[in-house]
Design an enzyme around this catalytic site. Sequence first.
Site, mmCIF file in Angstrom:
data_model
loop_
_atom_site.group_PDB
_atom_site.id
_atom_site.type_symbol
_atom_site.label_atom_id
_atom_site.label_comp_id
_atom_site.label_asym_id
_atom_site.label_seq_id
_atom_site.Cartn_x
_atom_site.Cartn_y
_atom_site.Cartn_z
ATOM 1 C CE LYS A 194 16.476 -24.056 -13.784
ATOM 2 N NZ LYS A 194 16.803 -23.246 -12.596
ATOM 3 N NE ARG A 204 22.984 -20.871 -15.789
ATOM 4 C CZ ARG A 204 23.189 -22.062 -16.362
ATOM 5 N NH1 ARG A 204 24.279 -22.281 -17.081
ATOM 6 N NH2 ARG A 204 22.315 -23.031 -16.187
ATOM 7 C CE LYS A 216 23.384 -23.772 -12.625
ATOM 8 N NZ LYS A 216 22.410 -22.771 -12.101
ATOM 9 C CD GLU A 232 12.228 -34.616 -11.969
ATOM 10 O OE1 GLU A 232 11.622 -34.264 -10.942
ATOM 11 O OE2 GLU A 232 13.430 -34.924 -11.972
ATOM 12 C CE LYS A 247 14.392 -21.339 -15.764
ATOM 13 N NZ LYS A 247 15.021 -20.999 -14.510
ATOM 14 C CB SER A 273 17.387 -14.679 -19.447
ATOM 15 O OG SER A 273 18.173 -15.858 -19.392
ATOM 16 C CE1 TYR A 312 13.774 -12.066 -16.173
ATOM 17 C CE2 TYR A 312 13.692 -13.622 -17.998
ATOM 18 C CZ TYR A 312 14.055 -13.320 -16.695
ATOM 19 O OH TYR A 312 14.686 -14.265 -15.937
HETATM 20 C C1 PBG Z 1 18.654 -20.708 -10.868
HETATM 21 C C2 PBG Z 1 17.722 -20.197 -11.887
HETATM 22 C C3 PBG Z 1 18.052 -19.997 -13.240
HETATM 23 C C4 PBG Z 1 16.940 -19.406 -13.828
HETATM 24 C C5 PBG Z 1 15.959 -19.261 -12.858
HETATM 25 N N1 PBG Z 1 16.458 -19.749 -11.661
HETATM 26 C C6 PBG Z 1 19.319 -20.272 -13.942
HETATM 27 C C7 PBG Z 1 19.896 -21.622 -13.901
HETATM 28 O O1 PBG Z 1 19.245 -22.602 -13.587
HETATM 29 O O2 PBG Z 1 21.088 -21.702 -14.187
HETATM 30 C C8 PBG Z 1 16.876 -18.988 -15.273
HETATM 31 C C9 PBG Z 1 15.918 -17.914 -15.636
HETATM 32 C C10 PBG Z 1 16.144 -17.300 -16.960
HETATM 33 O O3 PBG Z 1 17.037 -17.690 -17.739
HETATM 34 O O4 PBG Z 1 15.414 -16.346 -17.275
HETATM 35 N N2 PBG Z 1 18.216 -21.616 -9.968
#
Ligand code: PBG
Length: 322
Positions: A194, A204, A216, A232, A247, A273, A312
């Site tokens: 990720k 968010r 992050k 990983e 991701k 998203s 989505y």
């Molecule tokens: C949080 C999490 C996130 C997403 C899934 N789980 C956001 C982040 O890591 O800040 C993002 C999903 C998306 O953008 O559709 N643990």
Amino acid sequence: MELTHRPRRLRRTESVRSLVRETVLRADDLILPMFVTEGEQQRQPIESMPGQFRFSVDELVRECSEIYQLGIPAVNLFGYAEEKDDRATKSYDPNGLIQRAVAAIKETVPELCVQTDIALDPYTHHGHDGLVVDGEIVNDETISVLCKMAVSHAEAGVDWVAPSDMMDGRVGAIRVALDDAGFDQVGILAYSAKYASCFYGPFRGALDSAPKKGDKKTYQMDPANAREALREISLDIEEGADVVMVKPALAYLDVIAAARQAFDVPIAAYNVSGEYGMIVAAAERGWADREKAVMETLTAIKRAGADMILTYFAKEAVGYMR
Ligand code: PBG
């Protein structure tokens, strides 16, 4: 002109093209991420994600029945936490929002594969995926909360838990915690590779979970790295992940393809998203045909090597498949 090879022969008609098509997207490949909120009869439009909603549990169950009837095999739930604190205590409340949502779906649509996000960011004031001690996102203390959260979801009847926090060693710890609690059949869909991506912005907004301070980057991966993703993923497989995830998806198709080559476990990809937003916005402006953009994108993610895609667009895509 004499030409031995005329590849265009295999593109002459739709019938011929369908015979030689290598990748076919199916409803069975899709997982719909869904947002859950408190209340009743709520379908709150999410401003940052037009066409997506925060559902109260009753509406969520209704929507899940419909989704299952459409042939989509799975949903992945995210909770909108109204009460946040520094220890994310609401994340493992046996009567918490997600725990109630899982139980309600399982009662009405037991065959649907219900997956839940395991991370603390919606449940903390600061919006980080881990506990913060003296300004640092601490690893091992976070994991003990994640384990409690996973077990509470298992008690509610979840099929798969999906740790998305990128702490080290959490997959192994969650596996042990689930097994010790008698849940050896609950699966782990690990967010293994990720990235610290700008494409999570609209999500968010949906959960009001943006980090209040900092970013992050000390836990999510540097977008510049691909070998590290394989490392990983291999650690998560060793720790007992059933399915591993890359991701976001679109800017990381090379990582999906490399993972497909290197590992034999199922691979998931998250069409996040911001990737959703780019298509929605371009289509609104007439810069892309929405249906074609959705289908081309999802097919490409599958072609790269994903066995399943969190998107989505799941419901919409199934509509286009008919
Ligand atoms: C949080 C999490 C996130 C997403 C899934 N789980 C956001 C982040 O890591 O800040 C993002 C999903 C998306 O953008 O559709 N643990």
